[in-house]
Write a protein that holds these residues in place. Sequence first.
Motif, PDB file in Angstrom:
ATOM      1  N   GLN A 546     100.212  17.363  -7.021  1.00 40.24           N
ATOM      2  CA  GLN A 546      99.544  18.067  -5.924  1.00 40.24           C
ATOM      3  C   GLN A 546      98.026  17.910  -5.974  1.00 40.24           C
ATOM      4  O   GLN A 546      97.312  18.650  -5.306  1.00 40.24           O
ATOM      5  CB  GLN A 546      99.931  19.552  -5.947  1.00 40.24           C
ATOM      6  CG  GLN A 546     101.420  19.782  -5.731  1.00 40.24           C
ATOM      7  CD  GLN A 546     101.793  21.263  -5.708  1.00 40.24           C
ATOM      8  OE1 GLN A 546     100.967  22.114  -5.393  1.00 40.24           O
ATOM      9  NE2 GLN A 546     103.043  21.566  -6.039  1.00 40.24           N
ATOM     10  N   GLY A 547      97.543  16.960  -6.798  1.00 41.55           N
ATOM     11  CA  GLY A 547      96.127  16.639  -6.727  1.00 41.55           C
ATOM     12  C   GLY A 547      95.274  17.004  -7.925  1.00 41.55           C
ATOM     13  O   GLY A 547      94.091  16.683  -7.947  1.00 41.55           O
ATOM     14  N   ASP A 548      95.829  17.693  -8.930  1.00 39.77           N
ATOM     15  CA  ASP A 548      95.034  18.066 -10.107  1.00 39.77           C
ATOM     16  C   ASP A 548      95.839  17.791 -11.376  1.00 39.77           C
ATOM     17  O   ASP A 548      95.909  18.610 -12.287  1.00 39.77           O
ATOM     18  CB  ASP A 548      94.637  19.540 -10.027  1.00 39.77           C
ATOM     19  CG  ASP A 548      93.441  19.868 -10.918  1.00 39.77           C
ATOM     20  OD1 ASP A 548      92.918  18.944 -11.566  1.00 39.77           O
ATOM     21  OD2 ASP A 548      93.036  21.039 -10.970  1.00 39.77           O
ATOM     22  N   ASP A 549      96.436  16.596 -11.429  1.00 38.99           N
ATOM     23  CA  ASP A 549      97.367  16.286 -12.510  1.00 38.99           C
ATOM     24  C   ASP A 549      96.714  16.300 -13.885  1.00 38.99           C
ATOM     25  O   ASP A 549      97.356  16.654 -14.880  1.00 38.99           O
ATOM     26  CB  ASP A 549      98.027  14.932 -12.271  1.00 38.99           C
ATOM     27  CG  ASP A 549      99.132  14.992 -11.223  1.00 38.99           C
ATOM     28  OD1 ASP A 549      99.280  16.074 -10.598  1.00 38.99           O
ATOM     29  OD2 ASP A 549      99.837  13.988 -11.015  1.00 38.99           O
ATOM     30  N   ALA A 550      95.445  15.927 -13.975  1.00 39.46           N
ATOM     31  CA  ALA A 550      94.782  15.922 -15.284  1.00 39.46           C
ATOM     32  C   ALA A 550      94.748  17.324 -15.870  1.00 39.46           C
ATOM     33  O   ALA A 550      95.018  17.521 -17.065  1.00 39.46           O
ATOM     34  CB  ALA A 550      93.366  15.366 -15.151  1.00 39.46           C
ATOM     35  N   PHE A 551      94.450  18.308 -15.055  1.00 41.91           N
ATOM     36  CA  PHE A 551      94.416  19.693 -15.526  1.00 41.91           C
ATOM     37  C   PHE A 551      95.801  20.146 -15.963  1.00 41.91           C
ATOM     38  O   PHE A 551      95.976  20.722 -17.050  1.00 41.91           O
ATOM     39  CB  PHE A 551      93.881  20.606 -14.413  1.00 41.91           C
ATOM     40  CG  PHE A 551      93.880  22.059 -14.771  1.00 41.91           C
ATOM     41  CD1 PHE A 551      92.815  22.620 -15.441  1.00 41.91           C
ATOM     42  CD2 PHE A 551      94.955  22.877 -14.416  1.00 41.91           C
ATOM     43  CE1 PHE A 551      92.814  23.971 -15.775  1.00 41.91           C
ATOM     44  CE2 PHE A 551      94.968  24.225 -14.742  1.00 41.91           C
ATOM     45  CZ  PHE A 551      93.895  24.772 -15.424  1.00 41.91           C
ATOM     46  N   TYR A 552      96.815  19.887 -15.127  1.00 39.95           N
ATOM     47  CA  TYR A 552      98.153  20.386 -15.441  1.00 39.95           C
ATOM     48  C   TYR A 552      98.777  19.637 -16.617  1.00 39.95           C
ATOM     49  O   TYR A 552      99.479  20.249 -17.439  1.00 39.95           O
ATOM     50  CB  TYR A 552      99.049  20.300 -14.195  1.00 39.95           C
ATOM     51  CG  TYR A 552      98.587  21.211 -13.095  1.00 39.95           C
ATOM     52  CD1 TYR A 552      98.548  22.587 -13.274  1.00 39.95           C
ATOM     53  CD2 TYR A 552      98.163  20.691 -11.865  1.00 39.95           C
ATOM     54  CE1 TYR A 552      98.108  23.430 -12.264  1.00 39.95           C
ATOM     55  CE2 TYR A 552      97.722  21.535 -10.849  1.00 39.95           C
ATOM     56  CZ  TYR A 552      97.691  22.903 -11.059  1.00 39.95           C
ATOM     57  OH  TYR A 552      97.249  23.738 -10.072  1.00 39.95           O
ATOM     58  N   ASN A 553      98.545  18.354 -16.728  1.00 37.04           N
ATOM     59  CA  ASN A 553      99.050  17.623 -17.892  1.00 37.04           C
ATOM     60  C   ASN A 553      98.397  18.120 -19.181  1.00 37.04           C
ATOM     61  O   ASN A 553      99.035  18.149 -20.240  1.00 37.04           O
ATOM     62  CB  ASN A 553      98.817  16.121 -17.724  1.00 37.04           C
ATOM     63  CG  ASN A 553      99.891  15.470 -16.869  1.00 37.04           C
ATOM     64  OD1 ASN A 553     101.079  15.765 -17.019  1.00 37.04           O
ATOM     65  ND2 ASN A 553      99.493  14.587 -15.952  1.00 37.04           N
ATOM     66  N   ALA A 554      97.119  18.506 -19.091  1.00 35.57           N
ATOM     67  CA  ALA A 554      96.451  19.067 -20.262  1.00 35.57           C
ATOM     68  C   ALA A 554      97.111  20.377 -20.677  1.00 35.57           C
ATOM     69  O   ALA A 554      97.241  20.663 -21.884  1.00 35.57           O
ATOM     70  CB  ALA A 554      94.966  19.287 -19.981  1.00 35.57           C
ATOM     71  N   LYS A 555      97.542  21.168 -19.718  1.00 37.92           N
ATOM     72  CA  LYS A 555      98.248  22.411 -20.041  1.00 37.92           C
ATOM     73  C   LYS A 555      99.547  22.113 -20.786  1.00 37.92           C
ATOM     74  O   LYS A 555      99.863  22.746 -21.802  1.00 37.92           O
ATOM     75  CB  LYS A 555      98.562  23.186 -18.754  1.00 37.92           C
ATOM     76  CG  LYS A 555      97.400  23.927 -18.154  1.00 37.92           C
ATOM     77  CD  LYS A 555      96.983  25.107 -19.008  1.00 37.92           C
ATOM     78  CE  LYS A 555      95.797  25.831 -18.392  1.00 37.92           C
ATOM     79  NZ  LYS A 555      95.224  26.841 -19.314  1.00 37.92           N
ATOM     80  N   ILE A 556     100.294  21.177 -20.280  1.00 37.54           N
ATOM     81  CA  ILE A 556     101.579  20.839 -20.905  1.00 37.54           C
ATOM     82  C   ILE A 556     101.365  20.284 -22.305  1.00 37.54           C
ATOM     83  O   ILE A 556     102.069  20.662 -23.263  1.00 37.54           O
ATOM     84  CB  ILE A 556     102.349  19.827 -20.023  1.00 37.54           C
ATOM     85  CG1 ILE A 556     102.688  20.473 -18.672  1.00 37.54           C
ATOM     86  CG2 ILE A 556     103.597  19.335 -20.722  1.00 37.54           C
ATOM     87  CD1 ILE A 556     103.116  19.481 -17.598  1.00 37.54           C
TER      88      ILE A 556
END
Length: 594
Positions: A546-556
């Motif tokens: 949805q456009g902010d994959d770097a942030f969400y992948n960092a969370k995972i």
Amino acid sequence: MPAYKAPLRDFDFVLNELIRVQDTIPALPGYEEATQDIFASYLEAAAQFCENEIAPLNRSGDEAGCDYDPATKSVTTPAGFKDAYRQFCELGFTGLDCDPAYGGQGMPKTLAFPIMEMQCSANVAWSMYPGLSHGAYAAIHAHGTAEQKDTYLPQLVDGSWTGTMCLTEPHCGTDLGLLKTRAEPNGDGSYSITGTKIFISAGEHDMSDNIIHLVLARLPDAPKDVKGISLFIVPKFHADGSRNPVSCGALEHKMGIKANATAVINLDNAKGYLIGEPNKGLACMFTMMNAARLGCGMQGLGLGEASFQGALAYAKERLQMRALTGAKCPDKPADPIIVHPDVRRMLLTQKAYTEAGRALTALLALQLDIEEKHPDAEARQDAADLVALLTPVAKAFMTDNGYTATNMGMQVFGGHGFIREWGMEQLVRDCRISQLYEGTNGIQAIDLLGRKVLLDQGAKLRKFSKLIHKFCEANAGNEQLAEFVGPLSKLLKEVGETTMGIGMAAMMNKDDAGAAATDFLRLIGHITYAWLWARMAEVAYSKLGQGDDAFYNAKITTARFYYAKLLPEVESLKAQIKTGSKPLMALDEDSFAF
């Protein structure tokens, strides 16, 4: 040290994606206007204030400290502190979540908590002045008479007056039943208070027109121990402007938070006013103490964030040696130290503890808002039980982890971290007190295990466990979350078994509960963070693409790090709990000598 930047993106994630405040807060009576846009505007304004006004004063305040004049018994705060406080008041932050009836803005604690974190990151010593005042406001608001509220609350809300809490005496810290400060009736409804209080944060300063001390003291006919403690409002200046004989006898010489005036307060027949019922002062003071304990946890969180930001920036710039797998920056004389696994270990530990702590404080703030405002009594009680259970965890686990994080930040800097001008060692010194005051972390552990778990036969803990169980049950078939749900479900079962084992052992020997308490608190802290990290991973997976994959992948990825490298501590905690008190109590006192 790099300039502090408020983690606004992570606040947005926690508030709007994880706990989804917009689903709850605007529906609570009185919070209808607390929309997502309002949250964003307040957070942005607070970020600008913290980054631009108080963060630049952090090191200079530490270097200068507070100045005490023994002739006038007055205290001058470091340059810039008073002006920053004036701006803070003008922006309305002193009354952010206060009652509109007394000039407050009536905003939820879910908004106030992240703003408190920013203050702690930017300048924790400065943050304590308005922080203590808010505690005094809360105690008077909850337990004061209508006249007391009208007299003191408007000025505490607008910041022209500040507040303290005066508990500790030279011979009496945690065991408040030993306190000696006396309160003699004057016959006109007031009391003459005599005694000495120590370690009084923000006890004397030049930042406000008046200081309202909340003082624990004993009435002449008071029962012994904590059953005979009353709470009194003792202002530095009376409402008519006359001076009260309450004064600062000295400032403590401290390891950290040097820009906060930690005072010895002498009360020489000072006039005070009973708040709440006689001999019920400790219950009134706990309104303030519980808020202060959450504030301590916020200090650990905020300082951990500040240290992480400094360490991360340094690790990206500092060139030392080559990566073990080959040069990553062959055009430079060496690689940046962020390529080295051990530096990554420290940075990820800081990141994992800080982001989970931020999620925990948001969760608790939401429960406090529900407890206060929800129309359903059962919902209010469930929220209150969760806050009661997790407050000692937030205080102790977050400050222990904060101290770990600040130490690691200093370690990333190597020898430079030990040098004052880099700013990293100050964060370590400032963080250390958070493990001590408002009840040492050992006391928090005893409170958690003894009062919050064993005293009600685990009722509060079972409520919390159901939340984790429901999450695991709902995601049992989720392949993406299997690496989190499986270990979390297993740990939940083991926590139940461990708690039962402690309870059984304590029936035979209460020392076994005391021996288990600190390890048990850390165990509960870890399952709380593990649950929150699993929830954050769930949200992050749902947002990918949805456009902010770097942030969400960092969370995972950070969730995986927590489960792989930090959560395994629970194995040693469980083993230590099982040993009971015998290894601690077997050595004769005389044998401690050397």
